[in-house]
Write an enzyme that holds these catalytic residues in place. Structure first.
Site, short mmCIF file in Angstrom:
data_model
loop_
_atom_site.label_atom_id
_atom_site.label_comp_id
_atom_site.label_asym_id
_atom_site.label_seq_id
_atom_site.Cartn_x
_atom_site.Cartn_y
_atom_site.Cartn_z
N TYR A 153 0.98 -1.02 -0.02
CA TYR A 153 -0.15 0.02 0.02
C TYR A 153 0.99 1.22 -0.05
O TYR A 153 0.75 2.14 -0.76
CB TYR A 153 -0.83 -0.10 1.26
CG TYR A 153 -1.71 0.95 1.36
CD1 TYR A 153 -3.00 1.11 0.67
CD2 TYR A 153 -1.73 2.14 2.23
CE1 TYR A 153 -4.02 2.03 0.79
CE2 TYR A 153 -2.66 2.99 2.30
CZ TYR A 153 -3.85 3.04 1.60
OH TYR A 153 -4.75 3.89 1.83
N LYS A 157 0.99 4.33 -2.83
CA LYS A 157 0.56 5.44 -2.57
C LYS A 157 1.83 6.59 -2.74
O LYS A 157 1.66 7.55 -3.22
CB LYS A 157 0.18 5.62 -1.10
CG LYS A 157 -1.03 4.96 -0.91
CD LYS A 157 -2.17 5.54 -1.82
CE LYS A 157 -3.49 4.65 -1.80
NZ LYS A 157 -4.61 5.30 -2.24
P1 NAI Z 1 -13.42 2.52 0.72
O1 NAI Z 1 -12.93 0.85 0.54
O2 NAI Z 1 -14.63 2.61 1.58
O3 NAI Z 1 -13.65 2.89 -0.72
C1 NAI Z 1 -12.92 2.42 -1.99
C2 NAI Z 1 -13.91 2.26 -2.88
O4 NAI Z 1 -13.06 2.02 -4.18
C3 NAI Z 1 -14.89 1.21 -3.00
O5 NAI Z 1 -16.06 1.67 -3.14
C4 NAI Z 1 -14.66 0.07 -3.94
O6 NAI Z 1 -15.62 -0.72 -4.44
C5 NAI Z 1 -13.91 0.90 -4.88
N1 NAI Z 1 -12.89 -0.15 -5.73
C6 NAI Z 1 -11.87 -0.74 -4.98
N2 NAI Z 1 -11.41 -1.43 -6.15
C7 NAI Z 1 -12.16 -1.16 -7.11
C8 NAI Z 1 -11.78 -1.73 -8.49
N3 NAI Z 1 -10.91 -2.44 -9.04
N4 NAI Z 1 -12.74 -0.91 -9.37
C9 NAI Z 1 -13.51 -0.12 -9.14
N5 NAI Z 1 -13.59 0.38 -8.03
C10 NAI Z 1 -12.84 -0.17 -7.02
O7 NAI Z 1 -12.05 3.23 1.06
P2 NAI Z 1 -11.82 4.74 1.47
O8 NAI Z 1 -11.73 4.60 2.69
O9 NAI Z 1 -13.12 5.38 0.89
O10 NAI Z 1 -10.53 5.02 0.52
C11 NAI Z 1 -10.77 5.82 -0.74
C12 NAI Z 1 -9.24 6.11 -0.89
O11 NAI Z 1 -8.63 6.81 0.07
C13 NAI Z 1 -8.28 4.89 -1.25
O12 NAI Z 1 -7.51 5.23 -2.34
C14 NAI Z 1 -7.60 4.93 0.19
O13 NAI Z 1 -6.40 3.95 -0.27
C15 NAI Z 1 -7.37 6.22 0.60
N6 NAI Z 1 -7.09 6.75 1.67
C16 NAI Z 1 -8.15 6.22 2.68
C17 NAI Z 1 -7.86 6.42 4.09
C18 NAI Z 1 -8.65 6.17 5.29
O14 NAI Z 1 -8.20 6.23 6.38
N7 NAI Z 1 -9.74 5.64 4.99
C19 NAI Z 1 -6.40 6.93 4.51
C20 NAI Z 1 -5.56 7.35 3.28
C21 NAI Z 1 -5.92 7.13 1.93
#
Ligand code: NAI
Length: 245
Positions: A153, A157
């Site tokens: 990860y 990133k």
């Molecule tokens: P989440 O897991 O709630 O949402 C991620 C979304 O991406 C989901 O709706 C999922 O279905 C979609 N997704 C995953 N693989 C996919 C694919 N192959 N094709 C199409 N859609 C796909 O995650 P969250 O927390 O909302 O994270 C969003 C972004 O923020 C990510 O890039 C994550 O790495 C980043 N992030 C999140 C943090 C946190 O604390 N939640 C901290 C730092 C970064």
């Protein structure tokens, strides 16, 4: 005016992506939300409709490069190009280095980094033509500081940050900016699965002493998408309560 240009958000069905869609709609933008989870995309459509807006949704796996490219190209053809691309979709497959499999390393790079490259390459074609574009990628404090258990990860990133700086340099002359937002600990499905003890320990590392909300991140993305951010490119904006300073 960038409002009339199409905004595309990946990983739009829930969490941070969903909040970004809602925030961009509040700015008066035309937004397409892409995700792999069809029923949650349908739910997003309902929520958006109830709020008095409308959103274009496309169910697509962003690691299926031909289908993903085709989807983006069709959106660009229908809307005179893509103006704003938000590379938000991301996954974790955490494990300590000695236990991490090749599959888990590759999968995280494929979703978090390779698909963002594919999206940027595809969107940039119409951005270059229109001499306008904003490419915003959701990185992470893990990509800046590293995080035990997240070799894959953190690499993905940090990769987004390097990629963003190169895109910013290559495409600046075409009035295209590229920036990252680096969230810290944000309350979503991704972090809900962590044990309470881990969450409490993480809070101790955050000077503002609270976990962030999806809206904290969405507002930063909306700013970078706005005309007010026209002179900002190649930057990483942390939204982390001071965690990575
Ligand atoms: P989440 O897991 O709630 O949402 C991620 C979304 O991406 C989901 O709706 C999922 O279905 C979609 N997704 C995953 N693989 C996919 C694919 N192959 N094709 C199409 N859609 C796909 O995650 P969250 O927390 O909302 O994270 C969003 C972004 O923020 C990510 O890039 C994550 O790495 C980043 N992030 C999140 C943090 C946190 O604390 N939640 C901290 C730092 C970064």
């Amino acid at each position: 005016m960038s409002e009339k240009r199409l905004s595309v958000v990946t990983g739009a069905a829930r969490g941070i992506g969903r909040a970004i869609v809602l925030e961009l709609l509040k700015q008066g933008r035309i937004v397409a939300g892409l995700d792999i989870i069809a029923d949650q995309l349908a739910e997003l459509e309902t929520v958006v409709k109830e709020a008095g807006f409308s959103v274009i949704t496309k169910c697509v796996d962003i690691t299926d490069t031909p289908k993903f490219t085709e989807t983006l190209e069709a959106l660009a053809a229908e809307h005179n190009g893509i103006g704003i691309l938000v590379n938000n979709a991301g996954i974790t497959r955490d494990n300590l280095l000695l236990r991490m499999s090749d599959e888990d390393f590759d999968k995280v790079i494929e979703v978090n980094l390779r698909a963002a490259f594919v999206a940027a390459r595809t969107a940039a074609r119409s951005m270059v033509r229109n001499k306008f574009g904003r490419i915003i990628s959701i990185s992470s404090v893990s990509g800046i500081m590293g995080n035990a258990g997240q070799t894959n990860y953190s690499a993905s990133k940090a990769g987004l940050i390097g990629m963003t700086k190169t895109i910013a340099r290559e495409l600046a002359k075409k009035n295209i900016t590229a920036n990252c937002v680096a969230p810290g600990f944000i309350e979503t499905e991704m972090t809900k699965k962590l044990p309470e003890l881990v969450i409490e320990a993480a809070k101790q590392l955050i000077p503002l002493r609270r976990v962030g909300s999806v809206d904290d991140v969405a507002k930063a993305v909306a700013f970078l998408a706005s005309d007010d951010a026209a002179y900002i490119t190649g930057q990483v904006l942390p939204v982390d309560g001071g965690m990575a300073m």
